[in-house]
Design an enzyme around this catalytic site. Structure first.
Site: not given
Length: 216
Positions: A22, A43, A60, A122-123, A181
Site C-alpha cells: 500500500t 484493492k 488500505d 494485491g493481497a 522497500n
C-alpha cells in the site's frame, strides 16, 4: 526501468504480506498524479475491515481512495471487503460467499474507462488462494496486467523475491519491475542484499524506499 517507464495499468504484488504494497502503491499514484494524469488505485480484495458510514471499509482502501484524483464508486475500487484480517478465501467462506474473478475484472475494466492510470494492489503474494481453485496469480492473468513486485527488505528477502520472480515466469505473467522497500531498519548488510537482488533479478529497482515504520 524507471517509474515513468512503467505501463499505465499494472498490478502491485509482494513477496509476502506486510511488505509495504500500500505504501508503494500510494507513492506511485502520487507520482503519476503530479504529472497531470488521472489516477485510481484498486484493492480488489481486502480483509480486516471496520463498519464505517454504513459499509465495511479497509484502511488500505482508504489510503488508495485518498491518493486517487478521480471520484469512483467504492464497489469498483474494492469489490470484496471482509471483516476479519485473515486469508481472503477463508474470510469469503466465513461470509458465505466465493470470490469471483469476473466480478473483479468487470470492476477493473470500469476503472480503466475513468482514469489514465489504474494501479491494482494485491493481497499477500502471488500464491494466496482466492477460492478453491484460483490464486492471486490467476487474477493477474484474468486482468492481463504486468506485475510490479514489492520486495520487503529484511532477512530472507532474496529467497522470497526470487521465488516470486520464478512464479511469474512459470505462470507467464509479465514482469514490469520491482521496488526495494526497507521494512527492517536493523537489517544487516542492506546494500549487499540489494546488490544481490539487482544481479539476480537482472535490473535495478524502479524505486528504493527507506524505512518508514509499520508497513501495509
Amino acid at each position: 526501468m524507471t517509474i515513468d517507464s512503467l505501463p499505465r495499468h499494472f498490478f502491485v504484488t509482494g513477496t509476502d504480506t506486510g511488505v509495504g504494497k500500500t505504501t508503494v502503491t500510494v507513492r506511485l499514484m502520487q507520482h503519476f498524479a503530479a504529472r497531470g494524469l488521472k489516477v485510481v488505485g484498486m484493492k480488489p480484495l481486502a480483509s480486516g475491515c471496520e463498519w464505517v458510514d454504513g459499509r465495511w471499509q479497509n484502511e488500505d482502501v482508504r489510503q488508495l481512495t485518498a491518493a486517487s484524483n478521480v471520484q469512483t464508486p467504492p464497489e469498483l475500487v474494492n469489490p470484496y471487503c471482509f471483516q476479519p484480517p485473515i486469508a481472503p478465501h477463508i474470510a469469503a467462506a466465513q461470509a458465505g460467499t466465493e470470490i469471483q474473478l469476473d466480478v473483479i475484472k468487470d470492476a477493473y475494466t470500469a476503472l480503466t474507462e475513468l482514469a489514465d492510470v489504474v494501479i491494482v494492489e494485491g493481497a499477500g503474494g502471488l500464491l494466496v488462494p482466492l477460492n478453491k481453485t484460483q490464486t492471486m496469480g490467476d487474477l493477474l492473468r484474468v486482468l492481463e496486467l504486468p506485475a510490479l513486485v514489492v520486495v520487503g527488505m529484511r532477512l530472507g528477502c532474496i529467497n522470497h523475491a526470487l521465488l516470486t520472480r520464478q512464479v511469474l515466469q512459470q505462470q507467464k505473467i509479465p514482469f514490469c519491475g520491482w521496488v526495494a522497500n526497507q521494512i527492517d531498519p536493523h537489517m544487516s548488510m542492506q546494500q549487499e542484499n540489494l546488490q544481490t537482488l539487482v544481479e539476480w533479478v537482472q535490473q535495478p529497482p524502479v524505486l528504493h524506499l527507506p524505512y518508514q515504520g509499520q508497513e501495509t
